[in-house]
Design a protein around this motif. Structure first.
Motif, PDB file in Angstrom:
ATOM      1  N   GLU A   1      43.844  43.437  36.075  1.00 50.40           N
ATOM      2  CA  GLU A   1      43.355  43.577  37.454  1.00 50.40           C
ATOM      3  C   GLU A   1      44.408  44.086  38.423  1.00 50.40           C
TER       4      GLU A   1
ATOM      5  N   VAL B   1      37.055  54.216  38.068  1.00 48.79           N
ATOM      6  CA  VAL B   1      37.857  53.067  37.626  1.00 48.79           C
ATOM      7  C   VAL B   1      38.297  53.239  36.175  1.00 48.79           C
TER       8      VAL B   1
ATOM      9  N   LEU C   1      51.063  53.613  39.760  1.00 50.70           N
ATOM     10  CA  LEU C   1      49.717  54.169  39.616  1.00 50.70           C
ATOM     11  C   LEU C   1      48.732  53.088  40.011  1.00 50.70           C
ATOM     12  N   SER C   2      47.896  53.396  40.990  1.00 55.87           N
ATOM     13  CA  SER C   2      47.040  52.357  41.559  1.00 55.87           C
ATOM     14  C   SER C   2      45.797  52.955  42.206  1.00 55.87           C
TER      15      SER C   2
ATOM     16  N   GLY D   1      43.503  51.016  33.150  1.00 54.11           N
ATOM     17  CA  GLY D   1      44.903  50.754  33.478  1.00 54.11           C
ATOM     18  C   GLY D   1      45.551  52.001  34.030  1.00 54.11           C
ATOM     19  N   GLY D   2      46.825  51.904  34.401  1.00 53.42           N
ATOM     20  CA  GLY D   2      47.535  53.031  35.000  1.00 53.42           C
ATOM     21  C   GLY D   2      48.091  54.029  34.004  1.00 53.42           C
TER      22      GLY D   2
ATOM     23  N   ILE E   1      44.545  58.794  40.802  1.00 58.62           N
ATOM     24  CA  ILE E   1      44.142  60.125  40.314  1.00 58.62           C
ATOM     25  C   ILE E   1      42.671  60.413  40.609  1.00 58.62           C
ATOM     26  N   GLY E   2      41.997  59.554  41.365  1.00 56.91           N
ATOM     27  CA  GLY E   2      40.618  59.870  41.744  1.00 56.91           C
ATOM     28  C   GLY E   2      39.775  58.628  41.889  1.00 56.91           C
TER      29      GLY E   2
HETATM   30  C1  9D3 Z   1      38.880  49.013  41.595  1.00 57.48           C
HETATM   31  C2  9D3 Z   1      38.655  47.966  40.568  1.00 57.48           C
HETATM   32  N1  9D3 Z   1      39.397  46.709  40.874  1.00 57.48           N
HETATM   33  C3  9D3 Z   1      38.396  45.755  41.405  1.00 57.48           C
HETATM   34  C4  9D3 Z   1      38.940  44.454  41.806  1.00 57.48           C
HETATM   35  C5  9D3 Z   1      40.073  46.159  39.691  1.00 57.48           C
HETATM   36  C6  9D3 Z   1      40.850  47.156  38.907  1.00 57.48           C
HETATM   37  C7  9D3 Z   1      40.282  47.748  37.797  1.00 57.48           C
HETATM   38  C8  9D3 Z   1      41.033  48.673  37.047  1.00 57.48           C
HETATM   39  C9  9D3 Z   1      42.128  47.477  39.268  1.00 57.48           C
HETATM   40  C10 9D3 Z   1      42.866  48.386  38.512  1.00 57.48           C
HETATM   41  C11 9D3 Z   1      42.303  48.959  37.412  1.00 57.48           C
HETATM   42  C12 9D3 Z   1      43.088  49.915  36.597  1.00 57.48           C
HETATM   43  N2  9D3 Z   1      43.254  51.234  37.226  1.00 57.48           N
HETATM   44  C13 9D3 Z   1      44.453  51.730  37.490  1.00 57.48           C
HETATM   45  O1  9D3 Z   1      45.436  51.080  37.215  1.00 57.48           O
HETATM   46  C14 9D3 Z   1      44.568  53.041  38.102  1.00 57.48           C
HETATM   47  C15 9D3 Z   1      43.600  53.990  38.526  1.00 57.48           C
HETATM   48  C16 9D3 Z   1      42.172  53.982  38.492  1.00 57.48           C
HETATM   49  O2  9D3 Z   1      41.507  53.040  38.027  1.00 57.48           O
HETATM   50  N3  9D3 Z   1      41.517  55.063  38.996  1.00 57.48           N
HETATM   51  C17 9D3 Z   1      42.156  56.143  39.510  1.00 57.48           C
HETATM   52  N4  9D3 Z   1      43.475  56.197  39.588  1.00 57.48           N
HETATM   53  C18 9D3 Z   1      44.172  55.112  39.094  1.00 57.48           C
HETATM   54  S1  9D3 Z   1      45.830  55.001  39.094  1.00 57.48           S
HETATM   55  C19 9D3 Z   1      45.834  53.528  38.368  1.00 57.48           C
END
Ligand code: 9D3
Length: 249
Positions: free
Chosen positions: A115, A136, A86-87, A139-140, A132-133
């Motif tokens: 992060e 932010v 999940l990302s 987490g996953g 999923i969209g």
């Molecule tokens: C886009 C933000 N990133 C900037 C450097 C850092 C970051 C923040 C939060 C990276 C990952 C996360 C946690 N989010 C997920 O793991 C995630 C997610 C999401 O945030 N939005 C939509 N689908 C997903 S699936 C996993």
């Protein structure tokens, strides 16, 4: 179908997976959900699952070794099955992807927190990345719950007969028509007369038209994708004329 979920926060999943339709499907044995704590696969005395990023910067990065060790256990038990991370960088989830995933024997879902995850996890074990969209999360985990919920309800036997009838119906690809139940009148708001008429043909036509109208007004992008029947095209013409008429008088 099985769902093996790798996470640092397995307790986040209790609740959503212990209620309602998913609970019933687990009890019937149609789906199996296993939560695996990545921390159980750490080897140092502090159970370190994350570390500071090479190159510097804020936040923590999940380490490769514990995730790899957890996956090795699963791979021995399950063989070749998709490993979905999940990302935010992943393919956006939609119903077509949900349907394809529901054809698998099982899925391994990897949830990042903080992060991100060491890139070598992707090189070594990840087969697909799903988002999923465009917003932010922290987490996953919540995203994994969304994937499991959406995929599970596509598996035969998970929904009751009534629920699957709706799933198979004509309205696929459109927004839902409006629902009403008793009482007939509340605070001056009446249930549409046609729904009380007992005329099943007329009710069916009204529902199709309302579903089309909502989709046309709120989600025209969905209409672009859908192949419309002759009847739907006719209803859509009626809807457009009604809206055009409303503008002038
Ligand atoms: C886009 C933000 N990133 C900037 C450097 C850092 C970051 C923040 C939060 C990276 C990952 C996360 C946690 N989010 C997920 O793991 C995630 C997610 C999401 O945030 N939005 C939509 N689908 C997903 S699936 C996993």
């Amino acid at each position: 179908m099985f769902f093996d979920i790798l996470t640092l926060f397995p307790e986040m999943f209790t609740g959503p997976f212990d209620e309602s339709i998913i609970k019933r499907a687990r009890e019937k044995g149609i789906i199996e959900i296993n939560l695996i704590n990545i921390r159980d696969y750490t080897t140092d005395k502090h159970n370190t699952a994350d570390d500071t990023p090479y190159g510097g910067g804020a936040g923590m990065v999940m380490k490769v070794e514990p995730i790899y060790r957890a996956w090795q256990d699963l791979h021995k038990k399950r063989g070749e099955v998709p490993v979905i991370m999940l990302s935010p960088q992943g393919r956006p989830l939609d119903q077509e992807l949900v349907k394809d995933l529901s054809q698998e024997q099982g899925l391994i879902l990897l949830c990042g927190h903080y992060e991100g995850i060491d890139e070598r996890v992707k090189d070594l074990i990840v087969t697909d990345e799903i988002s999923i969209g465009d917003y932010v999360l922290t987490g996953g985990e919540l995203a994994a719950m969304v994937v499991v919920d959406a995929v599970a309800r596509m598996i035969p036997g998970v929904l009751g007969d009534q629920e699957s009838m709706i799933e198979d119906s004509f309205y696929n690809g459109l927004l839902d028509y409006p629902d009403y139940t008793r009482p007939r009148e509340f605070m001056g708001l009446e249930v549409p007369e046609v729904l009380l008429s007992g005329n099943h043909g007329a009710i069916e036509r009204w529902r199709r038209k309302e579903a089309l109208k909502r989709t046309y007004l709120r989600r025209p992008d969905l209409l672009q994708k859908k192949i419309l029947s002759k009847e739907e095209l006719n209803l859509l013409e009626e809807i457009k004329q009604e809206i055009e008429g409303g503008k002038n008088g």
